[in-house]
Motif scaffolding. Sequence first.
Motif, PDB file in Angstrom:
ATOM      1  N   LEU A 149       6.112  20.430  -4.725  1.00 44.16           N
ATOM      2  CA  LEU A 149       6.895  19.506  -3.990  1.00 44.16           C
ATOM      3  C   LEU A 149       5.699  19.614  -2.810  1.00 44.16           C
ATOM      4  O   LEU A 149       5.016  17.454  -2.589  1.00 44.16           O
ATOM      5  N   GLU A 150       4.580  20.276  -2.436  1.00 44.50           N
ATOM      6  CA  GLU A 150       3.462  19.269  -1.600  1.00 44.50           C
ATOM      7  C   GLU A 150       2.687  18.261  -2.455  1.00 44.50           C
ATOM      8  O   GLU A 150       1.984  16.808  -1.754  1.00 44.50           O
ATOM      9  N   LEU A 151       2.457  18.495  -3.702  1.00 48.32           N
ATOM     10  CA  LEU A 151       1.309  17.836  -4.495  1.00 48.32           C
ATOM     11  C   LEU A 151       1.886  16.626  -5.313  1.00 48.32           C
ATOM     12  O   LEU A 151       1.211  15.538  -4.670  1.00 48.32           O
ATOM     13  N   ALA A 152       2.878  16.781  -5.066  1.00 48.22           N
ATOM     14  CA  ALA A 152       3.706  15.500  -5.582  1.00 48.22           C
ATOM     15  C   ALA A 152       4.253  14.007  -3.859  1.00 48.22           C
ATOM     16  O   ALA A 152       4.144  13.754  -4.742  1.00 48.22           O
ATOM     17  N   GLU A 153       4.173  14.861  -2.769  1.00 49.26           N
ATOM     18  CA  GLU A 153       4.230  13.833  -1.565  1.00 49.26           C
ATOM     19  C   GLU A 153       2.854  13.960  -1.668  1.00 49.26           C
ATOM     20  O   GLU A 153       2.970  12.881  -1.180  1.00 49.26           O
ATOM     21  N   ALA A 154       1.773  14.489  -1.811  1.00 43.10           N
ATOM     22  CA  ALA A 154       0.309  13.493  -1.387  1.00 43.10           C
ATOM     23  C   ALA A 154      -0.482  13.385  -2.815  1.00 43.10           C
ATOM     24  O   ALA A 154      -1.036  11.785  -2.403  1.00 43.10           O
ATOM     25  N   ARG A 155       0.154  13.529  -3.826  1.00 40.70           N
ATOM     26  CA  ARG A 155       0.419  12.100  -5.090  1.00 40.70           C
ATOM     27  C   ARG A 155       1.139  11.251  -4.655  1.00 40.70           C
ATOM     28  O   ARG A 155       0.272  10.258  -5.379  1.00 40.70           O
ATOM     29  N   GLN A 156       2.063  10.696  -4.377  1.00 42.22           N
ATOM     30  CA  GLN A 156       3.640  10.132  -3.659  1.00 42.22           C
ATOM     31  C   GLN A 156       2.408   8.999  -2.977  1.00 42.22           C
ATOM     32  O   GLN A 156       2.053   7.883  -2.938  1.00 42.22           O
ATOM     33  N   TYR A 157       1.650   9.410  -1.495  1.00 38.63           N
ATOM     34  CA  TYR A 157       0.756   9.497  -0.741  1.00 38.63           C
ATOM     35  C   TYR A 157      -0.461   8.342  -1.352  1.00 38.63           C
ATOM     36  O   TYR A 157      -0.790   6.981  -0.837  1.00 38.63           O
ATOM     37  N   LEU A 158      -0.632   8.934  -1.755  1.00 40.52           N
ATOM     38  CA  LEU A 158      -2.301   8.247  -2.429  1.00 40.52           C
ATOM     39  C   LEU A 158      -1.811   7.486  -3.166  1.00 40.52           C
ATOM     40  O   LEU A 158      -2.407   6.060  -3.507  1.00 40.52           O
ATOM     41  N   GLU A 159      -0.819   6.897  -4.508  1.00 40.69           N
ATOM     42  CA  GLU A 159      -0.520   6.018  -5.087  1.00 40.69           C
ATOM     43  C   GLU A 159       0.265   5.201  -4.020  1.00 40.69           C
ATOM     44  O   GLU A 159      -0.116   4.067  -4.452  1.00 40.69           O
ATOM     45  N   ASN A 160       0.955   5.075  -3.062  1.00 43.38           N
ATOM     46  CA  ASN A 160       1.363   4.598  -2.416  1.00 43.38           C
ATOM     47  C   ASN A 160       0.200   3.823  -1.154  1.00 43.38           C
ATOM     48  O   ASN A 160      -0.419   2.239  -1.885  1.00 43.38           O
ATOM     49  N   ILE A 161      -0.434   4.635  -1.026  1.00 44.91           N
ATOM     50  CA  ILE A 161      -2.391   3.729  -0.402  1.00 44.91           C
ATOM     51  C   ILE A 161      -3.121   2.648  -1.938  1.00 44.91           C
ATOM     52  O   ILE A 161      -3.811   1.665  -1.615  1.00 44.91           O
ATOM     53  N   ILE A 162      -2.999   3.101  -2.942  1.00 41.00           N
ATOM     54  CA  ILE A 162      -3.897   2.723  -4.185  1.00 41.00           C
ATOM     55  C   ILE A 162      -2.966   1.194  -4.603  1.00 41.00           C
ATOM     56  O   ILE A 162      -3.603  -0.101  -4.705  1.00 41.00           O
ATOM     57  N   THR A 163      -1.736   1.747  -4.613  1.00 40.48           N
ATOM     58  CA  THR A 163      -0.439   0.397  -5.440  1.00 40.48           C
ATOM     59  C   THR A 163      -0.741  -0.626  -3.861  1.00 40.48           C
ATOM     60  O   THR A 163      -0.710  -1.691  -4.498  1.00 40.48           O
ATOM     61  N   HIS A 164      -0.965  -0.716  -2.907  1.00 38.14           N
ATOM     62  CA  HIS A 164      -0.432  -1.470  -1.788  1.00 38.14           C
ATOM     63  C   HIS A 164      -1.717  -2.600  -1.311  1.00 38.14           C
ATOM     64  O   HIS A 164      -2.372  -2.977  -0.086  1.00 38.14           O
ATOM     65  N   MET A 165      -3.157  -1.219  -1.605  1.00 33.16           N
ATOM     66  CA  MET A 165      -4.600  -2.051  -0.978  1.00 33.16           C
ATOM     67  C   MET A 165      -4.544  -2.760  -1.308  1.00 33.16           C
ATOM     68  O   MET A 165      -4.250  -3.591  -2.684  1.00 33.16           O
ATOM     69  N   GLY A 166      -5.621  -3.686  -0.123  1.00 29.90           N
ATOM     70  CA  GLY A 166      -5.522  -5.402  -0.540  1.00 29.90           C
ATOM     71  C   GLY A 166      -7.064  -5.162  -1.430  1.00 29.90           C
ATOM     72  O   GLY A 166      -6.860  -6.073  -2.172  1.00 29.90           O
ATOM     73  N   GLU A 167      -8.270  -4.372  -1.634  1.00 30.82           N
ATOM     74  CA  GLU A 167      -8.943  -4.520  -2.603  1.00 30.82           C
ATOM     75  C   GLU A 167      -8.339  -3.967  -3.705  1.00 30.82           C
ATOM     76  O   GLU A 167      -7.679  -3.396  -4.108  1.00 30.82           O
ATOM     77  N   ALA A 168      -9.758  -4.729  -4.839  1.00 33.05           N
ATOM     78  CA  ALA A 168      -9.625  -4.206  -6.631  1.00 33.05           C
ATOM     79  C   ALA A 168      -9.455  -2.780  -6.344  1.00 33.05           C
ATOM     80  O   ALA A 168     -10.851  -2.962  -6.236  1.00 33.05           O
ATOM     81  N   LEU A 169      -9.445  -2.554  -6.863  1.00 29.65           N
ATOM     82  CA  LEU A 169      -9.633  -0.978  -7.434  1.00 29.65           C
ATOM     83  C   LEU A 169      -9.454  -0.599  -9.236  1.00 29.65           C
ATOM     84  O   LEU A 169      -8.776  -0.933 -10.010  1.00 29.65           O
TER      85      LEU A 169
END
Length: 293
Positions: A149-169
């Motif tokens: 669960l911790e890993l899933a939450e951390a992964r979701q958190y990182l995915e949200n950051i990557i998805t919503h960041m304004g810069e191109a990755l």
Amino acid sequence: MNRYAGFKLLIVDDHAHNLFTLRTLIKTHMDATVLEASSGQEAIDLTHQHPDIDLIILDVQMPEMDGFQTASMLKLRKRSRDIPIIFLTAAFKSEEFQQRGFAVGAADYLLKPIEDNQLINKISTYFRLIEKEREINRTLERKVEERTLELAEARQYLENIITHMGEALLVLASDGTIKMTNPAASRMLGYRREDLLGMPIGDVFEEEGDEAAGAFMGTWLEALIRTGALSKIEARLIASDGRRVPILFSRTAVKDGAGNISDIICIAKDMTGYVRVEQDAETTKNRTAREAL
């Protein structure tokens, strides 16, 4: 009493009187469920019907299929191979049968005639061991669930950051092909994510002085190996419609355990608006200079 109420025990003996004696003794001292089989084949059939059997008490000397043959068959089957087996054997046969019993997977021996306290203590010992093992497994399962669960939450958190960041990755493999991207990159370049994956970085990147993708990938890698990162580089991304998008670019190397570059993380900030402001300021400056002449 409620002692060992959640456990299930199988007793196997070809004599009905022995089964009655064993069942009566066990039920007198504990609340475990007791199943009975009068032959080896019946014992095997019961382990199929009851995959939750915890312990088997098996008589060695039985007609047709003796205890050794029965134990061998039980150990061959996935459902029953891990069930502990306690052999029952006559005292005068114990030395003769003991080695054979352990060879086919016996966990323990009890001698006939059975001594009541010894039997109950032996069964209780195995039930306690099984109970302890189950508790350890439950603890491990709970920890695994919590960690998952911790890993899933951390992964979701990182995915949200990557998805919503304004810069191109853009994450590149060491050969310069794109292996990961984010929505901002798709919007900036006008490509779908699926189209970008696997594309050489040279197809969407342009930097002054670079003559070919292979050349600047080589330069990148050499610089990244030396420094680990290159930042604030002015360059351009090539959009799907051929537009050149001015960017401020940074590149960071990710290395594996052997020290080799496994990934290159590229982050691009769209500088279109900033460039336009600078151009407007330069135009105004030149016009002012001309008017002063």
